[in-house]
Design a protein around this motif. Structure first.
Motif, PDB file in Angstrom:
ATOM      1  N   ALA A 163       0.839  -1.192   0.000  1.00  0.00           N
ATOM      2  CA  ALA A 163       0.000   0.000   0.000  1.00  0.00           C
ATOM      3  C   ALA A 163       0.876   1.244   0.000  1.00  0.00           C
ATOM      4  N   GLU A 194      -0.808  -0.723  -5.874  1.00  0.00           N
ATOM      5  CA  GLU A 194      -1.973  -1.608  -5.802  1.00  0.00           C
ATOM      6  C   GLU A 194      -3.073  -1.049  -4.897  1.00  0.00           C
ATOM      7  N   ARG A 195      -2.674  -0.379  -3.824  1.00  0.00           N
ATOM      8  CA  ARG A 195      -3.649   0.232  -2.905  1.00  0.00           C
ATOM      9  C   ARG A 195      -3.171   1.637  -2.572  1.00  0.00           C
ATOM     10  N   ARG A 241     -14.296   3.366  -0.743  1.00  0.00           N
ATOM     11  CA  ARG A 241     -13.480   3.123  -1.934  1.00  0.00           C
ATOM     12  C   ARG A 241     -14.083   3.951  -3.064  1.00  0.00           C
ATOM     13  N   LEU A 249      -0.402   4.285 -10.897  1.00  0.00           N
ATOM     14  CA  LEU A 249      -1.484   3.568 -10.220  1.00  0.00           C
ATOM     15  C   LEU A 249      -1.832   2.278 -10.942  1.00  0.00           C
ATOM     16  N   ALA A 250      -1.910   1.187 -10.169  1.00  0.00           N
ATOM     17  CA  ALA A 250      -2.433  -0.072 -10.687  1.00  0.00           C
ATOM     18  C   ALA A 250      -3.818  -0.318 -10.112  1.00  0.00           C
ATOM     19  N   THR A 251      -4.451   0.737  -9.649  1.00  0.00           N
ATOM     20  CA  THR A 251      -5.796   0.681  -9.092  1.00  0.00           C
ATOM     21  C   THR A 251      -6.572   1.867  -9.633  1.00  0.00           C
ATOM     22  N   ASP A 252      -7.879   1.734  -9.699  1.00  0.00           N
ATOM     23  CA  ASP A 252      -8.712   2.842 -10.164  1.00  0.00           C
ATOM     24  C   ASP A 252      -9.531   3.436  -9.025  1.00  0.00           C
ATOM     25  N   GLU A 253      -9.085   3.189  -7.767  1.00  0.00           N
ATOM     26  CA  GLU A 253      -9.840   3.712  -6.642  1.00  0.00           C
ATOM     27  C   GLU A 253      -8.909   4.242  -5.551  1.00  0.00           C
TER      28      GLU A 253
END
Length: 309
Positions: A130, A200-201, A231, A282-286
């Protein structure tokens, strides 16, 4: 079970947490309180803590000391961050707090501040893989955790109060002011995130992020239960950030979730978050929002480092 009192004294606000911490890491909060005292008012320009700002902070600390005295607390830890760290007259502040609490405040280094933020934010959400982002009044901490351990931590001298005083003189800010601030942020943030592996986070903590989250959620009042653990899509968060930056202060004050002591500086803080979401890999969309932050980290580290009597 140990009852711990933690005080986090930042550039914009001072906060108290009294919590019961179990040996298994569980926490039961007894008191949470926040006062906007703006200890760091003018520090970016003068390099000194203003006597009136010190007195506002001491007044709040006296009230906190009374609460702590009534609560049967085992351990007290008072930590100050960016404003006290930057001020050449921090000794005056330290002496004033000692006179109230009977102990010196700890003035955290940027690295220690970052690590306390990470500990607090991940105490419930889990520490693995994270990035924790803590946007304060005077500084912003970026902490990368990998497999439960802190991989990297950086503290940057960018915060909502500092940057409002330096860049955003107009109300609402002019396009030129916003552009100058974006250029300044990009010059500092781009190198800070350049070596990151994909995130990831992305965990955002502290008042700027939680206020942006409340705006993104269009809350009719500040609702901790809806904000903590929320989220939110990155695009929705960035839209909320830009909305706040461009909004006149009077309109911000009328937002039902807005703390009155945050309305005049939230624009600069929101722009920090927006630029970080633009520049970080970013490997996350939130964005994951946590109401657990440096204050919780201060409490947990106090319990761990000071033995039971």
């Amino acid at each position: 079970m140990r009852r711990v009192a933690a005080i986090d004294c930042g550039t914009n606000s001072i906060r108290l947490l009294v919590t019961d911490l179990g040996p298994d890491g569980t926490a039961h909060d007894v008191v949470r309180d926040m006062r906007v005292v703006r200890l760091g008012e003018g520090v970016d320009r003068t390099g000194r803590l203003d006597p009136a700002a010190i007195e506002r902070t001491v007044t709040a600390t006296r009230e906190y000391a009374l609460t702590i005295g009534e609560m049967g607390v085992d351990v007290v830890r008072f930590c100050a961050t960016s404003a006290a760290r930057d001020a050449e007259n921090a000794g005056e502040f330290r002496a004033a707090i000692h006179a109230v609490l009977g102990q010196d405040p700890e003035i955290l280094t940027g690295d220690a501040e970052a690590r306390a933020s990470f500990l607090g934010a991940t105490s419930e959400l889990g520490p693995d893989d994270a990035v924790v982002v803590d946007i304060g009044g005077g500084s912003t901490e970026l902490v990368r955790g990998v497999h439960g351990e802190i991989g990297s931590a950086v503290s940057l001298d960018i915060g909502s109060v500092r940057l409002t005083e330096r860049f955003l003189a107009s109300d609402p800010p002019s396009i030129t002011e916003i552009t100058d601030l974006v250029d300044h942020l990009d010059a500092l943030l781009a190198p800070a995130v350049a070596g990151w592996e994909p995130v990831e986070r992305f965990i955002g903590v502290a008042g700027t992020v939680t206020t942006v989250a409340a705006h993104a959620l269009q809350l009719s009042s500040y609702d901790s239960e809806r904000i903590h653990g929320a989220r939110l899509p990155v695009d929705q968060v960035r839209e909320a950030c830009l909305s706040l930056v461009q909004m006149p202060v009077v309109d911000r004050r009328h937002l039902p979730f807005m703390h009155p002591g945050r309305a005049d500086v939230i624009g600069a803080g929101a722009l920090i978050l927006d630029r970080l979401l633009e520049l970080a890999p970013l490997a996350t969309d939130e964005v994951l929002v946590s109401e657990r932050d440096i204050l919780d980290g201060i409490a947990r580290s106090a319990a761990e480092t000071q033995p039971s009597s």
